[in-house]
Scaffold this motif. Structure first.
Motif, PDB file in Angstrom:
ATOM      1  N   ALA A  31      12.374   7.890   0.542  1.00 44.35           N
ATOM      2  CA  ALA A  31      11.758   9.223   0.544  1.00 44.35           C
ATOM      3  C   ALA A  31      12.206  10.033  -0.659  1.00 44.35           C
ATOM      4  N   SER A  32      11.293  10.736  -1.282  1.00 43.91           N
ATOM      5  CA  SER A  32      11.537  11.601  -2.446  1.00 43.91           C
ATOM      6  C   SER A  32      11.936  10.813  -3.697  1.00 43.91           C
ATOM      7  N   ARG A  33      11.745   9.503  -3.651  1.00 39.82           N
ATOM      8  CA  ARG A  33      12.063   8.683  -4.816  1.00 39.82           C
ATOM      9  C   ARG A  33      10.832   7.923  -5.320  1.00 39.82           C
ATOM     10  N   GLY A  34       9.655   8.439  -5.065  1.00 38.67           N
ATOM     11  CA  GLY A  34       8.445   7.793  -5.530  1.00 38.67           C
ATOM     12  C   GLY A  34       7.216   8.486  -4.986  1.00 38.67           C
ATOM     13  N   THR A  35       6.062   8.216  -5.632  1.00 41.99           N
ATOM     14  CA  THR A  35       4.799   8.790  -5.174  1.00 41.99           C
ATOM     15  C   THR A  35       3.882   7.710  -4.600  1.00 41.99           C
ATOM     16  N   HIS A  36       4.423   6.528  -4.381  1.00 45.94           N
ATOM     17  CA  HIS A  36       3.648   5.455  -3.767  1.00 45.94           C
ATOM     18  C   HIS A  36       3.674   5.598  -2.248  1.00 45.94           C
ATOM     19  N   THR A  37       2.810   4.878  -1.586  1.00 51.16           N
ATOM     20  CA  THR A  37       2.642   5.029  -0.145  1.00 51.16           C
ATOM     21  C   THR A  37       3.915   4.788   0.657  1.00 51.16           C
ATOM     22  N   PRO A  38       4.709   3.737   0.402  1.00 51.97           N
ATOM     23  CA  PRO A  38       5.926   3.547   1.201  1.00 51.97           C
ATOM     24  C   PRO A  38       6.902   4.718   1.096  1.00 51.97           C
ATOM     25  N   ALA A  39       7.076   5.283  -0.106  1.00 56.93           N
ATOM     26  CA  ALA A  39       7.983   6.421  -0.256  1.00 56.93           C
ATOM     27  C   ALA A  39       7.420   7.659   0.425  1.00 56.93           C
ATOM     28  N   LEU A  40       6.124   7.880   0.284  1.00 58.92           N
ATOM     29  CA  LEU A  40       5.507   9.060   0.893  1.00 58.92           C
ATOM     30  C   LEU A  40       5.488   8.951   2.418  1.00 58.92           C
ATOM     31  N   ASP A  41       5.311   7.749   2.949  1.00 59.93           N
ATOM     32  CA  ASP A  41       5.345   7.571   4.402  1.00 59.93           C
ATOM     33  C   ASP A  41       6.724   7.935   4.959  1.00 59.93           C
ATOM     34  N   ALA A  42       7.766   7.522   4.260  1.00 59.54           N
ATOM     35  CA  ALA A  42       9.124   7.869   4.701  1.00 59.54           C
ATOM     36  C   ALA A  42       9.339   9.375   4.639  1.00 59.54           C
ATOM     37  N   LEU A  43       8.857  10.007   3.575  1.00 59.98           N
ATOM     38  CA  LEU A  43       9.017  11.458   3.419  1.00 59.98           C
ATOM     39  C   LEU A  43       8.268  12.206   4.514  1.00 59.98           C
ATOM     40  N   ARG A  44       7.065  11.757   4.823  1.00 54.43           N
ATOM     41  CA  ARG A  44       6.286  12.414   5.885  1.00 54.43           C
ATOM     42  C   ARG A  44       6.980  12.284   7.242  1.00 54.43           C
ATOM     43  N   MET A  45       7.538  11.107   7.499  1.00 55.83           N
ATOM     44  CA  MET A  45       8.235  10.912   8.770  1.00 55.83           C
ATOM     45  C   MET A  45       9.442  11.833   8.882  1.00 55.83           C
TER      46      MET A  45
END
Length: 368
Positions: A31-45
Protein backbone atom coordinates in the motif's frame (compact mmCIF):
# COMPACT_ATOMS: atom_id res chain seq x y z
CA UNK A 1 -9.62 -29.83 22.90
CA UNK A 2 -11.76 -27.36 24.83
CA UNK A 3 -10.20 -23.94 24.29
CA UNK A 4 -10.88 -21.55 27.19
CA UNK A 5 -7.95 -19.15 26.76
CA UNK A 6 -9.69 -16.54 24.64
CA UNK A 7 -8.47 -13.63 26.77
CA UNK A 8 -4.97 -14.46 25.57
CA UNK A 9 -5.97 -14.92 21.93
CA UNK A 10 -9.04 -16.26 20.20
CA UNK A 11 -8.19 -19.58 18.57
CA UNK A 12 -11.47 -20.10 16.76
CA UNK A 13 -11.87 -17.37 14.14
CA UNK A 14 -14.81 -16.85 11.79
CA UNK A 15 -14.20 -18.50 8.43
CA UNK A 16 -14.35 -15.10 6.76
CA UNK A 17 -11.18 -14.03 8.61
CA UNK A 18 -9.11 -16.91 7.24
CA UNK A 19 -10.56 -16.40 3.77
CA UNK A 20 -9.69 -12.69 3.83
CA UNK A 21 -6.06 -13.36 4.83
CA UNK A 22 -5.59 -15.94 2.10
CA UNK A 23 -7.20 -13.68 -0.51
CA UNK A 24 -4.96 -10.79 0.55
CA UNK A 25 -1.84 -12.91 0.27
CA UNK A 26 -2.75 -13.72 -3.32
CA UNK A 27 -3.71 -10.21 -4.39
CA UNK A 28 -2.14 -7.43 -2.28
CA UNK A 29 0.91 -5.42 -3.16
CA UNK A 30 2.45 -2.76 -0.91
CA UNK A 31 0.00 0.00 0.00
CA UNK A 32 1.17 3.53 -0.90
CA UNK A 33 4.13 2.08 -2.79
CA UNK A 34 2.63 1.91 -6.27
CA UNK A 35 -0.25 2.89 -8.54
CA UNK A 36 -0.86 -0.61 -9.87
CA UNK A 37 -3.90 -2.65 -8.89
CA UNK A 38 -2.27 -4.84 -6.17
CA UNK A 39 -0.90 -1.78 -4.33
CA UNK A 40 -4.14 0.16 -4.69
CA UNK A 41 -6.21 -2.81 -3.50
CA UNK A 42 -4.13 -2.98 -0.32
CA UNK A 43 -4.49 0.78 0.20
CA UNK A 44 -8.26 0.64 -0.26
CA UNK A 45 -8.55 -2.20 2.23
CA UNK A 46 -6.56 -0.27 4.85
CA UNK A 47 -8.91 2.67 4.43
CA UNK A 48 -11.95 0.40 4.68
CA UNK A 49 -10.53 -1.08 7.89
CA UNK A 50 -9.97 2.40 9.38
CA UNK A 51 -13.57 3.33 8.60
CA UNK A 52 -14.92 0.09 10.11
CA UNK A 53 -12.90 0.49 13.32
CA UNK A 54 -13.84 4.16 13.65
CA UNK A 55 -17.49 3.14 13.40
CA UNK A 56 -17.10 0.29 15.91
CA UNK A 57 -15.44 2.54 18.49
CA UNK A 58 -17.57 5.64 18.01
CA UNK A 59 -14.66 7.70 16.69
CA UNK A 60 -16.45 10.67 15.17
CA UNK A 61 -13.22 12.31 14.04
CA UNK A 62 -11.45 11.54 10.78
CA UNK A 63 -10.97 7.75 10.31
CA UNK A 64 -7.41 8.60 9.33
CA UNK A 65 -6.91 8.93 13.10
CA UNK A 66 -7.09 5.14 13.29
CA UNK A 67 -3.44 4.09 13.35
CA UNK A 68 -2.40 0.47 12.87
CA UNK A 69 0.22 -1.13 15.12
CA UNK A 70 1.52 -4.63 15.78
CA UNK A 71 -0.58 -4.99 18.94
CA UNK A 72 -2.03 -3.10 21.90
CA UNK A 73 1.38 -3.04 23.60
CA UNK A 74 2.90 -0.90 20.86
CA UNK A 75 -0.20 1.30 20.78
CA UNK A 76 0.01 1.88 24.55
CA UNK A 77 3.72 2.64 24.35
CA UNK A 78 3.08 5.28 21.71
CA UNK A 79 0.13 6.79 23.56
CA UNK A 80 1.86 6.91 26.96
CA UNK A 81 5.14 8.23 25.53
CA UNK A 82 3.26 11.32 24.39
CA UNK A 83 2.52 12.32 28.00
CA UNK A 84 5.07 14.60 29.68
CA UNK A 85 3.38 15.31 33.02
CA UNK A 86 2.06 13.20 35.89
CA UNK A 87 0.09 10.03 35.06
CA UNK A 88 -2.65 8.38 37.13
CA UNK A 89 -3.17 4.68 36.55
CA UNK A 90 -4.37 1.69 38.60
CA UNK A 91 -3.25 -1.58 40.12
CA UNK A 92 -5.49 -3.62 37.81
CA UNK A 93 -3.40 -2.78 34.74
CA UNK A 94 -1.50 -5.11 32.44
CA UNK A 95 2.27 -4.70 32.15
CA UNK A 96 1.68 -3.13 28.74
CA UNK A 97 0.44 -0.12 30.72
CA UNK A 98 2.56 -0.47 33.85
CA UNK A 99 5.98 -0.77 32.26
CA UNK A 100 5.64 2.30 30.00
CA UNK A 101 4.32 4.20 33.04
CA UNK A 102 7.23 3.02 35.19
CA UNK A 103 9.63 4.18 32.49
CA UNK A 104 7.84 7.53 32.39
CA UNK A 105 8.62 7.90 36.09
CA UNK A 106 6.05 10.46 37.27
CA UNK A 107 2.95 8.52 38.23
CA UNK A 108 0.45 7.47 40.90
CA UNK A 109 -1.07 3.99 41.02
CA UNK A 110 -4.58 3.82 42.44
CA UNK A 111 -5.10 0.57 44.38
CA UNK A 112 -8.05 -1.70 43.73
CA UNK A 113 -10.29 -3.13 46.44
CA UNK A 114 -10.58 -6.76 47.52
CA UNK A 115 -12.81 -7.56 44.53
CA UNK A 116 -10.39 -5.94 42.09
CA UNK A 117 -12.59 -2.88 41.57
CA UNK A 118 -11.47 0.75 41.16
CA UNK A 119 -13.94 3.63 41.45
CA UNK A 120 -13.97 6.89 39.53
CA UNK A 121 -13.80 8.66 42.90
CA UNK A 122 -10.54 6.89 43.78
CA UNK A 123 -9.06 7.92 40.44
CA UNK A 124 -10.23 11.50 40.98
CA UNK A 125 -8.57 11.60 44.41
CA UNK A 126 -5.21 10.69 42.84
CA UNK A 127 -5.19 13.61 40.40
CA UNK A 128 -2.50 16.19 41.18
CA UNK A 129 -1.88 19.72 39.92
CA UNK A 130 0.67 18.42 37.40
CA UNK A 131 -1.43 15.44 36.24
CA UNK A 132 -1.65 15.29 32.46
CA UNK A 133 -3.30 11.93 31.82
CA UNK A 134 -5.25 9.01 33.26
CA UNK A 135 -4.50 5.55 31.85
CA UNK A 136 -7.09 2.86 32.54
CA UNK A 137 -8.01 -0.57 31.24
CA UNK A 138 -11.61 -1.00 30.15
CA UNK A 139 -11.72 -4.53 31.55
CA UNK A 140 -9.38 -6.58 33.72
CA UNK A 141 -7.71 -9.54 32.05
CA UNK A 142 -7.60 -11.27 35.47
CA UNK A 143 -11.04 -10.76 37.00
CA UNK A 144 -13.27 -9.78 34.07
CA UNK A 145 -14.28 -6.64 35.99
CA UNK A 146 -15.36 -3.78 33.73
CA UNK A 147 -14.40 -0.23 34.63
CA UNK A 148 -16.50 2.86 34.02
CA UNK A 149 -14.58 4.54 31.22
CA UNK A 150 -17.53 6.80 30.50
CA UNK A 151 -17.46 8.45 33.93
CA UNK A 152 -13.65 8.57 34.01
CA UNK A 153 -13.72 10.16 30.55
CA UNK A 154 -16.09 12.86 31.80
CA UNK A 155 -13.81 13.44 34.79
CA UNK A 156 -10.80 13.86 32.50
CA UNK A 157 -12.66 16.15 30.11
CA UNK A 158 -13.79 18.36 33.02
CA UNK A 159 -10.22 18.68 34.28
CA UNK A 160 -8.54 19.05 30.90
CA UNK A 161 -6.70 15.72 31.11
CA UNK A 162 -5.90 13.20 28.42
CA UNK A 163 -7.60 9.84 28.86
CA UNK A 164 -5.84 6.74 27.50
CA UNK A 165 -7.86 3.51 27.48
CA UNK A 166 -6.54 -0.03 27.13
CA UNK A 167 -9.33 -1.85 25.27
CA UNK A 168 -7.43 -5.12 24.81
CA UNK A 169 -10.05 -7.13 26.71
CA UNK A 170 -13.15 -5.23 25.64
CA UNK A 171 -12.79 -4.43 21.94
CA UNK A 172 -15.23 -6.67 20.10
CA UNK A 173 -17.17 -7.52 23.27
CA UNK A 174 -18.39 -4.26 24.81
CA UNK A 175 -19.75 -1.04 23.30
CA UNK A 176 -17.12 1.70 23.19
CA UNK A 177 -17.73 5.38 22.47
CA UNK A 178 -14.58 7.45 22.10
CA UNK A 179 -16.19 10.63 23.35
CA UNK A 180 -13.83 12.04 26.01
CA UNK A 181 -11.16 9.43 25.16
CA UNK A 182 -7.87 10.79 23.86
CA UNK A 183 -6.36 7.45 22.83
CA UNK A 184 -8.00 4.04 22.57
CA UNK A 185 -5.50 1.17 22.31
CA UNK A 186 -6.68 -2.20 21.02
CA UNK A 187 -5.36 -5.51 19.82
CA UNK A 188 -6.75 -7.43 16.88
CA UNK A 189 -6.13 -11.03 17.90
CA UNK A 190 -8.51 -11.32 20.85
CA UNK A 191 -12.24 -10.57 20.59
CA UNK A 192 -11.92 -8.71 17.29
CA UNK A 193 -11.09 -12.16 15.80
CA UNK A 194 -8.16 -10.84 13.77
CA UNK A 195 -4.75 -12.45 13.28
CA UNK A 196 -1.92 -11.97 15.74
CA UNK A 197 0.33 -9.07 14.84
CA UNK A 198 -2.59 -6.66 14.36
CA UNK A 199 -3.80 -3.86 16.59
CA UNK A 200 -4.07 -0.13 16.68
CA UNK A 201 -4.43 3.24 18.24
CA UNK A 202 -7.51 5.43 17.77
CA UNK A 203 -6.81 9.09 18.50
CA UNK A 204 -9.36 11.65 19.55
CA UNK A 205 -9.14 15.16 18.07
CA UNK A 206 -7.25 16.54 21.09
CA UNK A 207 -4.24 14.24 21.15
CA UNK A 208 -1.28 13.66 18.85
CA UNK A 209 1.68 11.74 20.33
CA UNK A 210 5.01 11.54 18.56
CA UNK A 211 6.02 8.34 16.82
CA UNK A 212 8.48 6.01 18.50
CA UNK A 213 10.02 5.26 15.11
CA UNK A 214 10.31 6.84 11.66
CA UNK A 215 11.24 5.60 8.22
CA UNK A 216 9.63 4.91 4.88
CA UNK A 217 6.21 6.37 4.13
CA UNK A 218 5.84 5.92 0.38
CA UNK A 219 5.81 9.67 -0.26
CA UNK A 220 7.79 12.87 0.50
CA UNK A 221 10.90 10.72 0.35
CA UNK A 222 13.29 13.69 -0.02
CA UNK A 223 12.09 15.26 3.25
CA UNK A 224 14.47 14.81 6.18
CA UNK A 225 11.56 14.52 8.61
CA UNK A 226 8.94 11.82 8.59
CA UNK A 227 5.49 13.02 7.39
CA UNK A 228 3.48 14.56 10.22
CA UNK A 229 -0.05 13.92 8.99
CA UNK A 230 -2.00 10.93 10.29
CA UNK A 231 -1.90 8.02 9.90
CA UNK A 232 1.51 8.21 8.22
CA UNK A 233 3.03 10.04 11.21
CA UNK A 234 2.64 6.92 13.36
CA UNK A 235 2.81 4.21 10.69
CA UNK A 236 6.38 4.16 9.33
CA UNK A 237 7.18 1.19 7.11
CA UNK A 238 5.10 -1.42 5.36
CA UNK A 239 1.81 -2.25 7.02
CA UNK A 240 0.67 -5.81 7.81
CA UNK A 241 -1.98 -5.61 5.10
CA UNK A 242 -2.54 -9.36 5.04
CA UNK A 243 -3.24 -9.41 8.77
CA UNK A 244 -5.33 -6.23 8.69
CA UNK A 245 -7.47 -7.77 5.94
CA UNK A 246 -8.27 -10.51 8.45
CA UNK A 247 -8.90 -7.92 11.16
CA UNK A 248 -11.33 -6.09 8.88
CA UNK A 249 -13.18 -9.34 8.23
CA UNK A 250 -13.37 -9.93 11.99
CA UNK A 251 -14.84 -6.48 12.57
CA UNK A 252 -17.35 -7.02 9.78
CA UNK A 253 -18.33 -10.35 11.35
CA UNK A 254 -18.92 -8.58 14.69
CA UNK A 255 -20.99 -5.87 13.03
CA UNK A 256 -23.15 -8.39 11.17
CA UNK A 257 -23.57 -10.75 14.14
CA UNK A 258 -24.12 -8.00 16.70
CA UNK A 259 -21.87 -6.93 19.54
CA UNK A 260 -24.46 -7.69 22.20
CA UNK A 261 -25.20 -11.16 20.81
CA UNK A 262 -21.49 -12.05 20.85
CA UNK A 263 -20.99 -10.77 24.39
CA UNK A 264 -24.20 -12.22 25.79
CA UNK A 265 -23.46 -15.74 24.61
CA UNK A 266 -19.94 -15.78 26.05
CA UNK A 267 -21.09 -14.01 29.23
CA UNK A 268 -23.81 -16.61 29.80
CA UNK A 269 -21.23 -19.40 29.69
CA UNK A 270 -18.82 -17.58 31.99
CA UNK A 271 -21.55 -16.89 34.55
CA UNK A 272 -22.72 -20.51 34.40
CA UNK A 273 -19.15 -21.63 35.03
CA UNK A 274 -18.61 -19.23 37.95
CA UNK A 275 -22.01 -19.87 39.54
CA UNK A 276 -21.51 -23.65 39.39
CA UNK A 277 -18.15 -23.41 41.17
CA UNK A 278 -18.97 -20.70 43.71
CA UNK A 279 -19.77 -23.09 46.56
CA UNK A 280 -17.36 -25.91 45.74
CA UNK A 281 -14.99 -26.53 48.69
CA UNK A 282 -11.39 -25.83 47.78
CA UNK A 283 -12.22 -23.54 44.85
CA UNK A 284 -11.64 -19.80 45.28
CA UNK A 285 -12.98 -17.37 42.66
CA UNK A 286 -11.80 -13.79 42.14
CA UNK A 287 -13.45 -10.59 40.99
CA UNK A 288 -16.88 -9.02 41.24
CA UNK A 289 -18.80 -11.98 39.88
CA UNK A 290 -22.18 -10.39 40.66
CA UNK A 291 -21.54 -7.25 38.58
CA UNK A 292 -24.18 -6.72 35.88
CA UNK A 293 -21.52 -6.04 33.24
CA UNK A 294 -18.44 -8.25 32.94
CA UNK A 295 -16.21 -9.73 30.30
CA UNK A 296 -16.36 -13.55 30.04
CA UNK A 297 -13.28 -14.15 32.22
CA UNK A 298 -13.23 -16.21 35.42
CA UNK A 299 -10.03 -16.66 37.44
CA UNK A 300 -9.73 -19.09 40.31
CA UNK A 301 -7.42 -21.27 42.33
CA UNK A 302 -7.85 -24.85 43.51
CA UNK A 303 -6.66 -25.70 46.99
CA UNK A 304 -3.59 -27.92 47.01
CA UNK A 305 -2.47 -26.99 43.51
CA UNK A 306 -0.11 -24.38 42.15
CA UNK A 307 -1.91 -22.55 39.33
CA UNK A 308 0.53 -23.86 36.71
CA UNK A 309 0.20 -27.41 38.02
CA UNK A 310 -3.59 -27.24 37.85
CA UNK A 311 -3.56 -25.76 34.35
CA UNK A 312 -1.22 -28.52 33.22
CA UNK A 313 -3.51 -31.20 34.63
CA UNK A 314 -6.57 -29.61 33.04
CA UNK A 315 -4.97 -29.90 29.62
CA UNK A 316 -3.23 -33.26 30.06
CA UNK A 317 -6.18 -35.10 31.61
CA UNK A 318 -9.20 -33.25 30.22
CA UNK A 319 -7.99 -31.42 27.10
CA UNK A 320 -8.97 -28.04 28.55
CA UNK A 321 -6.73 -25.14 27.54
CA UNK A 322 -6.52 -22.31 30.09
CA UNK A 323 -3.87 -19.89 31.27
CA UNK A 324 -2.04 -19.95 34.60
CA UNK A 325 0.25 -17.44 36.33
CA UNK A 326 -0.07 -13.70 36.81
CA UNK A 327 -1.33 -12.96 33.28
CA UNK A 328 1.12 -10.00 33.01
CA UNK A 329 -0.90 -8.23 35.73
CA UNK A 330 1.28 -8.44 38.86
CA UNK A 331 -0.22 -5.67 40.99
CA UNK A 332 -3.72 -7.10 41.20
CA UNK A 333 -2.20 -10.43 42.18
CA UNK A 334 -0.22 -8.64 44.90
CA UNK A 335 -3.43 -6.99 46.11
CA UNK A 336 -5.20 -10.37 46.28
CA UNK A 337 -2.11 -12.00 47.90
CA UNK A 338 -1.73 -14.44 45.03
CA UNK A 339 1.34 -15.85 43.30
CA UNK A 340 -0.85 -16.75 40.33
CA UNK A 341 -4.31 -17.84 39.24
CA UNK A 342 -6.00 -20.12 36.72
CA UNK A 343 -7.90 -18.12 34.11
CA UNK A 344 -10.83 -19.49 32.11
CA UNK A 345 -11.92 -17.13 29.32
CA UNK A 346 -14.87 -17.85 27.07
CA UNK A 347 -15.78 -17.04 23.48
CA UNK A 348 -19.19 -17.11 21.87
CA UNK A 349 -17.83 -20.05 19.87
CA UNK A 350 -17.71 -22.11 23.09
CA UNK A 351 -20.69 -24.27 24.07
CA UNK A 352 -22.62 -25.22 27.21
CA UNK A 353 -21.33 -28.76 26.85
CA UNK A 354 -17.73 -27.55 26.91
CA UNK A 355 -18.52 -25.33 29.88
CA UNK A 356 -20.03 -28.23 31.82
CA UNK A 357 -16.99 -30.41 31.10
CA UNK A 358 -14.76 -27.61 32.46
CA UNK A 359 -16.93 -27.37 35.60
CA UNK A 360 -16.72 -31.12 36.11
CA UNK A 361 -12.93 -31.09 35.65
CA UNK A 362 -12.41 -28.35 38.23
CA UNK A 363 -14.70 -30.17 40.68
CA UNK A 364 -12.77 -33.39 40.18
CA UNK A 365 -9.44 -31.68 40.87
CA UNK A 366 -10.89 -29.94 43.93
CA UNK A 367 -12.29 -33.20 45.33
CA UNK A 368 -8.88 -34.82 45.10
Amino acid sequence: MIYLDNAATTLKKPDCVKEAVLRAMDTFGNASRGTHTPALDALRMLMEARIALASLFGLSADPMRVVFTLNATLALNIAIAGIKGHIVTTSVEHNSVLRPVYRHGNYTIVPCDALGCVSTEAISSAIQPDTEAVVLTHASNVTGNVFDIQSVGKLCAAQGLHFIVDASQSAGLLPIDMKNISALCFTGHKSLFGPQGTGGLCLGPDYMPESLYVGGSGHHSFDLKHPQQLPDALEAGTQNAHGIAGLLAGVQYIQSTGLSAIHNQADTLARLFAHSLADIPGVTLYGDLAAPLRTPVVSLNIEGYDSAQAAGLLFEKYGIAVRAGTHCAPLIHDRLSLSGSIRFSFSHFNTREETQLAIDAVCTLANR
